[in-house]
Design a protein around this motif. Structure first.
Motif, PDB file in Angstrom:
ATOM      1  N   LEU A 226       0.825  -1.643   0.300  1.00 48.52           N
ATOM      2  CA  LEU A 226       0.138  -0.196  -0.133  1.00 48.52           C
ATOM      3  C   LEU A 226       0.376   1.103  -0.183  1.00 48.52           C
ATOM      4  CD1 LEU A 226      -2.965  -1.316   2.603  1.00 48.52           C
ATOM      5  CD2 LEU A 226      -2.576  -1.254  -0.081  1.00 48.52           C
ATOM      6  N   LEU A 227       2.023   1.809   1.200  1.00 48.32           N
ATOM      7  CA  LEU A 227       2.574   2.659   0.898  1.00 48.32           C
ATOM      8  C   LEU A 227       3.515   2.253  -0.938  1.00 48.32           C
ATOM      9  CD1 LEU A 227       4.794   4.325   2.764  1.00 48.32           C
ATOM     10  CD2 LEU A 227       6.101   2.789   2.900  1.00 48.32           C
ATOM     11  N   LYS A 228       3.926   1.045  -1.171  1.00 50.42           N
ATOM     12  CA  LYS A 228       4.386   1.407  -2.626  1.00 50.42           C
ATOM     13  C   LYS A 228       3.107   1.991  -3.701  1.00 50.42           C
ATOM     14  CE  LYS A 228       3.263  -1.544  -5.382  1.00 50.42           C
ATOM     15  NZ  LYS A 228       3.482  -1.504  -6.732  1.00 50.42           N
ATOM     16  N   ASP A 229       1.769   1.660  -3.112  1.00 49.06           N
ATOM     17  CA  ASP A 229       1.102   2.626  -4.460  1.00 49.06           C
ATOM     18  C   ASP A 229       0.793   3.634  -4.291  1.00 49.06           C
ATOM     19  OD1 ASP A 229       0.697   0.018  -6.147  1.00 49.06           O
ATOM     20  OD2 ASP A 229      -1.313  -0.396  -4.496  1.00 49.06           O
ATOM     21  N   LYS A 230       0.939   4.230  -2.770  1.00 48.55           N
ATOM     22  CA  LYS A 230       1.186   5.530  -2.517  1.00 48.55           C
ATOM     23  C   LYS A 230       2.125   6.446  -2.933  1.00 48.55           C
ATOM     24  CE  LYS A 230      -0.543   6.370   1.130  1.00 48.55           C
ATOM     25  NZ  LYS A 230      -0.903   7.023   2.982  1.00 48.55           N
ATOM     26  N   VAL A 231       3.242   5.944  -3.159  1.00 48.93           N
ATOM     27  CA  VAL A 231       4.628   6.921  -3.438  1.00 48.93           C
ATOM     28  C   VAL A 231       4.905   6.438  -5.295  1.00 48.93           C
ATOM     29  CG1 VAL A 231       7.274   6.303  -3.562  1.00 48.93           C
ATOM     30  CG2 VAL A 231       5.901   5.827  -1.429  1.00 48.93           C
TER      31      VAL A 231
ATOM     32  N   GLN B 143       1.256   6.744  -7.076  1.00 48.94           N
ATOM     33  CA  GLN B 143       0.576   7.792  -7.600  1.00 48.94           C
ATOM     34  C   GLN B 143       0.868   8.807  -6.977  1.00 48.94           C
ATOM     35  OE1 GLN B 143      -2.602   7.851  -4.751  1.00 48.94           O
ATOM     36  NE2 GLN B 143      -3.844   8.145  -6.480  1.00 48.94           N
ATOM     37  N   LYS B 144       2.231   9.475  -6.155  1.00 51.13           N
ATOM     38  CA  LYS B 144       2.143  10.964  -5.338  1.00 51.13           C
ATOM     39  C   LYS B 144       3.589  11.256  -6.814  1.00 51.13           C
ATOM     40  CE  LYS B 144       1.408  11.205  -0.991  1.00 51.13           C
ATOM     41  NZ  LYS B 144       1.802  11.793   0.503  1.00 51.13           N
TER      42      LYS B 144
END
Length: 95
Positions: free
Chosen positions: A70-75, A77-78
């Motif tokens: 989930l952290l990878k997806d958020k990064v 996306q940013k």
């Protein structure tokens, strides 16, 4: 400044890591019961406690892997939204 930032990071991460903390507590409990069963010489209880400890350990590993995913997806996306990041935005860096 860094002390305040560390305090803030701790306050943000603690609620997110509650499932992992719970699973680690469960794992510790199972290992304690395993030691008690070993001291009594109860082979059936030893195998059950080992199986439950492994299940708790797999749950911890799955929670950590899910959090990292989930952290990878958020990064990602940013980075895609920021035009100043290499490979990000519509046209990438223009400098």
């Amino acid at each position: 400044m860094t002390e305040r930032l560390a305090h803030l990071a701790g306050r943000v991460l603690r609620p997110a890591l509650l499932p992992v903390q719970f699973a680690l507590l469960l794992f510790t409990l199972r290992l304690g019961r395993l030691r008690a069963a070993r001291a009594r010489g109860d082979r059936g209880a030893i195998s059950i406690e080992l199986a439950l400890a492994i299940i708790a350990l797999v749950f911890v590993a799955g929670a950590v892997a899910t959090a990292l995913y989930l952290l990878k997806d958020k990064v990602v996306q940013k980075v895609q939204q920021d035009p100043n990041m290499p490979g990000g935005g519509a046209g990438g860096a223009t400098k």
